[in-house]
Design a protein around this motif. Structure first.
Motif, PDB file in Angstrom:
ATOM      1  N   TYR A   1       0.837  -1.205   0.000  1.00 17.89           N
ATOM      2  CA  TYR A   1       0.000   0.000   0.000  1.00 17.89           C
ATOM      3  C   TYR A   1       0.874   1.259   0.000  1.00 17.89           C
ATOM      4  O   TYR A   1       0.631   2.202  -0.749  1.00 17.89           O
ATOM      5  CB  TYR A   1      -0.915   0.009   1.227  1.00 17.89           C
TER       6      TYR A   1
ATOM      7  N   ARG B   1       1.150   3.855  -2.863  1.00 18.03           N
ATOM      8  CA  ARG B   1       0.753   5.211  -2.436  1.00 18.03           C
ATOM      9  C   ARG B   1       1.843   6.216  -2.799  1.00 18.03           C
ATOM     10  O   ARG B   1       1.551   7.330  -3.269  1.00 18.03           O
ATOM     11  CB  ARG B   1       0.518   5.220  -0.928  1.00 18.03           C
TER      12      ARG B   1
ATOM     13  N   SER C   1      -6.776   6.673  -4.518  1.00 21.44           N
ATOM     14  CA  SER C   1      -6.697   5.966  -3.246  1.00 21.44           C
ATOM     15  C   SER C   1      -7.377   4.608  -3.347  1.00 21.44           C
ATOM     16  O   SER C   1      -6.901   3.602  -2.799  1.00 21.44           O
ATOM     17  CB  SER C   1      -7.362   6.786  -2.129  1.00 21.44           C
TER      18      SER C   1
ATOM     19  N   GLU D   1      -8.984   7.567   4.538  1.00 17.59           N
ATOM     20  CA  GLU D   1      -8.103   8.626   4.044  1.00 17.59           C
ATOM     21  C   GLU D   1      -8.880   9.935   3.827  1.00 17.59           C
ATOM     22  O   GLU D   1      -8.384  11.019   4.136  1.00 17.59           O
ATOM     23  CB  GLU D   1      -7.435   8.194   2.736  1.00 17.59           C
TER      24      GLU D   1
END
Length: 338
Positions: free
Chosen positions: A85, A89, A114, A209
């Motif tokens: 992740y 990211r 995301s 997020e």
């Protein structure tokens, strides 16, 4: 130490702690999802009542059946997930920054990006760790009743001993059972609905997020640039995000558990599923849409609590790791002669 590795290790640590706290709820929930006995279904037991029934008839240890492989699976899953992740990211953030330099966007990672990052991380995680969860599901759904049935099927000369003490049912026995049933591919049972369920953590992280970003922006406006978020707020954000994701994807979780549990090859064909589509059609025909939501209240309690603990512990571990690394670098610089 890279940021991805810090997040991976922190995720594994948070996952283990959350697992230890909520594991009895997981065991009860898996049994609720895989229950197909009409007599038992007539009298629906609550979560606490069912936990008491397991303790009364099978002992405390059955609430923690499969705990060891589950902890291994949790550590592996969370570690793999957070590691990839953070890598994905970082790439998304770099791409967003490049777009900003070209005059597109504000440089932040959007909601869709995301979602994609979480989905990719989830797919890698599922493909690598699915065998562990097949073993865990078998151990969670294993009861002393099924163990007694196994004892009756062994050789006569062994039956006297088995009547006193049923044969052991540990991780190695489950692995052998799965392999005997379907070979190596048996360890990837339920992988298709599980891959679709990647949308669960995707939705969860998208909500998390987004909520975290909004909270930090609001906090920065109120506190003149200071956007620090407390552990309690992380806990609540994680809970809300997981709640939303669980409600949407729960039916897939039930199908996955049905496929990974021990299949009934003889007798009632309702209990034997050849694949994902077969399981869905049989559940609709014999149980109705209610069958897809069995044990949902238990799952909501367990998953929301586990996710909230995981997020809170992970964030605190990440902060601690970065603080220790910063302190170590500072001490190293100070110790060097001018």
């Amino acid at each position: 130490m890279s940021d991805a590795l810090i997040n991976g290790l922190a995720g594994a640590g948070g996952g283990i702690i959350a697992q230890l706290i909520t594991y009895p709820l997981q065991t009860v929930n898996t049994r609720q999802q895989t229950e197909r006995d009409p007599k038992k279904e007539r009298r629906k037991l609550g979560t606490i009542e069912q936990m008491c029934q397991v303790v009364k008839h099978e002992g405390w240890d059955r609430l923690y059946g499969g705990l060891t492989p589950s902890l291994v699976g949790t550590a592996a899953s969370q570690g793999v997930y957070y590691y990839f992740y953070q890598i994905f990211r970082n790439k998304a953030e770099a791409a967003a920054f490049e777009h900003k330099k070209k005059g597109f966007g504000d440089g932040s990672v959007g909601m869709f990006s995301s979602l994609v990052v979480a989905a990719l991380s989830g797919c890698v995680n599922v493909l690598l760790t699915n065998p562990i969860w097949v073993v865990v599901t078998r151990m969670q759904t294993h009861t002393k009743k099924s163990q007694s049935s196994l004892a009756k099927s062994i050789a006569p000369e062994e039956s006297i001993l088995s009547a006193v003490e049923p044969p052991p049912f540990g991780t190695s026995h489950v692995i052998q059972e799965v392999y005997d049933e379907a070979g190596v591919w048996g360890f990837w049972k339920g992988v298709f609905p599980t891959l679709i369920m990647v949308s669960n953590p995707s939705i969860q992280f998208m909500l998390y997020e987004t909520l975290l970003k909004k909270l930090k922006e609001k906090r920065a406006l109120i506190n003149k640039g200071n956007n620090t978020v407390t552990a309690l707020e992380i806990f609540l954000l994680g809970a809300v995000a997981k709640l939303g994701a669980t409600v949407v994807t729960y039916p897939l979780l039930v199908v996955k558990s049905r496929l990974q549990a021990k299949q009934v090859t003889g007798g009632d064909k309702r209990h034997h599923y050849k694949g994902t589509l077969d399981a869905i059609m049989k559940m609709i025909h014999h149980e109705g849409f209610y069958g897809f939501y069995k044990g949902m209240s238990t799952k909501i309690i367990q998953s929301v609590l586990a996710a909230a603990v995981l997020f809170m512990v992970k964030e605190e571990l990440v902060k601690s790791a970065r603080w220790l690394l910063t302190k170590e670098v500072t001490n190293t610089v100070r110790s060097k002669p001018p």
